[in-house]
Design an enzyme around this catalytic site. Sequence first.
Site, PDB file in Angstrom:
ATOM      1  N   TYR A 138      24.050   1.616  31.680  1.00 47.94           N
ATOM      2  CA  TYR A 138      22.625   1.375  31.414  1.00 47.94           C
ATOM      3  C   TYR A 138      21.756   1.566  32.652  1.00 47.94           C
ATOM      4  O   TYR A 138      20.547   1.748  32.554  1.00 47.94           O
ATOM      5  CB  TYR A 138      22.396  -0.057  30.885  1.00 47.94           C
ATOM      6  CG  TYR A 138      23.056  -0.335  29.555  1.00 47.94           C
ATOM      7  CD1 TYR A 138      23.508   0.697  28.745  1.00 47.94           C
ATOM      8  CD2 TYR A 138      23.219  -1.633  29.106  1.00 47.94           C
ATOM      9  CE1 TYR A 138      24.119   0.434  27.526  1.00 47.94           C
ATOM     10  CE2 TYR A 138      23.827  -1.898  27.892  1.00 47.94           C
ATOM     11  CZ  TYR A 138      24.275  -0.862  27.109  1.00 47.94           C
ATOM     12  OH  TYR A 138      24.871  -1.124  25.898  1.00 47.94           O
ATOM     13  N   LYS A 189      38.501   0.218  29.576  1.00 46.49           N
ATOM     14  CA  LYS A 189      39.029   1.441  28.952  1.00 46.49           C
ATOM     15  C   LYS A 189      39.752   2.202  30.077  1.00 46.49           C
ATOM     16  O   LYS A 189      39.459   3.367  30.377  1.00 46.49           O
ATOM     17  CB  LYS A 189      37.859   2.241  28.358  1.00 46.49           C
ATOM     18  CG  LYS A 189      38.246   3.418  27.511  1.00 46.49           C
ATOM     19  CD  LYS A 189      38.805   3.058  26.155  1.00 46.49           C
ATOM     20  CE  LYS A 189      39.210   4.305  25.399  1.00 46.49           C
ATOM     21  NZ  LYS A 189      40.043   4.030  24.222  1.00 46.49           N
ATOM     22  N   ASP A 221      38.941  -0.597  22.553  1.00 48.34           N
ATOM     23  CA  ASP A 221      39.125  -0.277  21.127  1.00 48.34           C
ATOM     24  C   ASP A 221      40.047  -1.298  20.471  1.00 48.34           C
ATOM     25  O   ASP A 221      39.815  -1.759  19.350  1.00 48.34           O
ATOM     26  CB  ASP A 221      39.635   1.164  20.939  1.00 48.34           C
ATOM     27  CG  ASP A 221      40.688   1.572  21.953  1.00 48.34           C
ATOM     28  OD1 ASP A 221      40.889   0.836  22.945  1.00 48.34           O
ATOM     29  OD2 ASP A 221      41.325   2.623  21.765  1.00 48.34           O
ATOM     30  N   ASP A 245      27.994  -5.495  25.319  1.00 52.30           N
ATOM     31  CA  ASP A 245      26.864  -5.402  24.399  1.00 52.30           C
ATOM     32  C   ASP A 245      27.388  -5.345  22.960  1.00 52.30           C
ATOM     33  O   ASP A 245      26.943  -6.077  22.066  1.00 52.30           O
ATOM     34  CB  ASP A 245      26.083  -4.117  24.733  1.00 52.30           C
ATOM     35  CG  ASP A 245      24.747  -4.028  24.029  1.00 52.30           C
ATOM     36  OD1 ASP A 245      24.444  -4.926  23.224  1.00 52.30           O
ATOM     37  OD2 ASP A 245      24.014  -3.060  24.278  1.00 52.30           O
ATOM     38  N   ASP A 249      27.974  -8.828  20.071  1.00 54.33           N
ATOM     39  CA  ASP A 249      27.329  -8.862  18.749  1.00 54.33           C
ATOM     40  C   ASP A 249      28.381  -9.015  17.655  1.00 54.33           C
ATOM     41  O   ASP A 249      28.188  -9.738  16.677  1.00 54.33           O
ATOM     42  CB  ASP A 249      26.526  -7.581  18.505  1.00 54.33           C
ATOM     43  CG  ASP A 249      25.078  -7.731  18.932  1.00 54.33           C
ATOM     44  OD1 ASP A 249      24.807  -8.608  19.773  1.00 54.33           O
ATOM     45  OD2 ASP A 249      24.218  -6.978  18.434  1.00 54.33           O
TER      46      ASP A 249
END
Length: 357
Positions: A138, A189, A221, A245, A249
């Site tokens: 970001y 990852k 994943d 992020d 959620d």
Amino acid sequence: MRIAVLPGDGIGPEITAQAVKVLQAVARAGVKCEYQQAPVGGAGYDAAGDPLPEATLHLAEQSDAVLLGAVGGYQYDQLPREQRPERGLLRLRKSLGLFSNLRPARLYAELSDASSLKAEVIAGLDLMIVRELTGDVYFGQPRGLRRNDSGEREGFDTMLYSESEIRRIAHVGFQTAAARGNKLCSVDKANVLETSMLWREVVTEVAKDYPAVQLRHMYVDNAAMQLVRDPRQFDVIVTGNLFGDILSDQAAMLTGSIGMLPSASLNEFGKGLYEPIHGSAPDIAGKDLANPLAMILSVALMMRYTFRRPELGRSIEAAVEKVLAQSYRTPDIFERGARKVGTEEMGDAVIAALRFN
Ligand code: NAD
């Protein structure tokens, strides 16, 4: 303790009023705290032409903690980017250096039907996601849009973490785990990304400082899959901005009710911004329909992380549990047979249930 109270927009002022009642109860219990209100988001734009007016930023900088309702509203959607309510919030987080975002996801026994997962998978869920908030793809440079050699448009971003950025969020992860169940899962990852390989190395180094905490690593994943397969295997998850992020959620929604979930964003000195994870809900604003519990539970997090008075946080959480057990429900969590109440009455019920030992 000085607290900046920034109600914001939509349901923000209604739910903040309930949280302020809790702060007043904390003060009555002999804890020294004072608060001052200021506009932010659309309210900031209306008052001073800026979603983060200078006076509001100054107040936040001078305070030990910030309590924020929510920002945003249809009437601000056409404003230029820099004047949009959400920009005010992003600038506030950045200005205060809030690099660690703590999001608990807890399923209250009384609300177990609200989850879309089966009760036997989800009962007793209580996990914490620690998300890095000021780095990663970001913020990494370079980023942009360009044309490649064949004239096609390309978009590109840079995933980037420095060792020190990883180290400081890893410490927050380990300390959070040490204060809970001593289990930390670091999500990355590292089978594909260089950034993640460094992440894994640094987290493993930091682990040496916390011998009592059991660390494991998981690819993102797999973590996404495990969160819906068997979420109770997790106690604390620490991860970067992008993965956090998405996973936070997902974890929040395991509990089924957006009006119940608080969050804390902290800087390295323990200063924090405390806010519910939901938005300003303009569809129900001003109707005494909003659930104030996420906001009230944000005050509980403030007691834990900025006041360093976990027992006060526990008292507030116990009061919330009690009103749920007494069947008080705002419309978003209402089920047949329960006692339907508005925002104000729910706030009053929490105050009545509050006991400080
Ligand atoms: P939202 O979270 O505001 O609302 C989503 C749904 O959940 C709506 O149906 C709403 O009525 C309901 N809801 C949310 N909080 C509730 C509560 N406490 N009690 C009962 N019901 C509740 O998300 P949205 O509709 O996508 O966004 C509305 C505005 O909020 C937008 O302007 C958006 O940019 C902004 N927003 C702000 C924040 C923030 O301030 N941190 C976060 C997300 C969205």
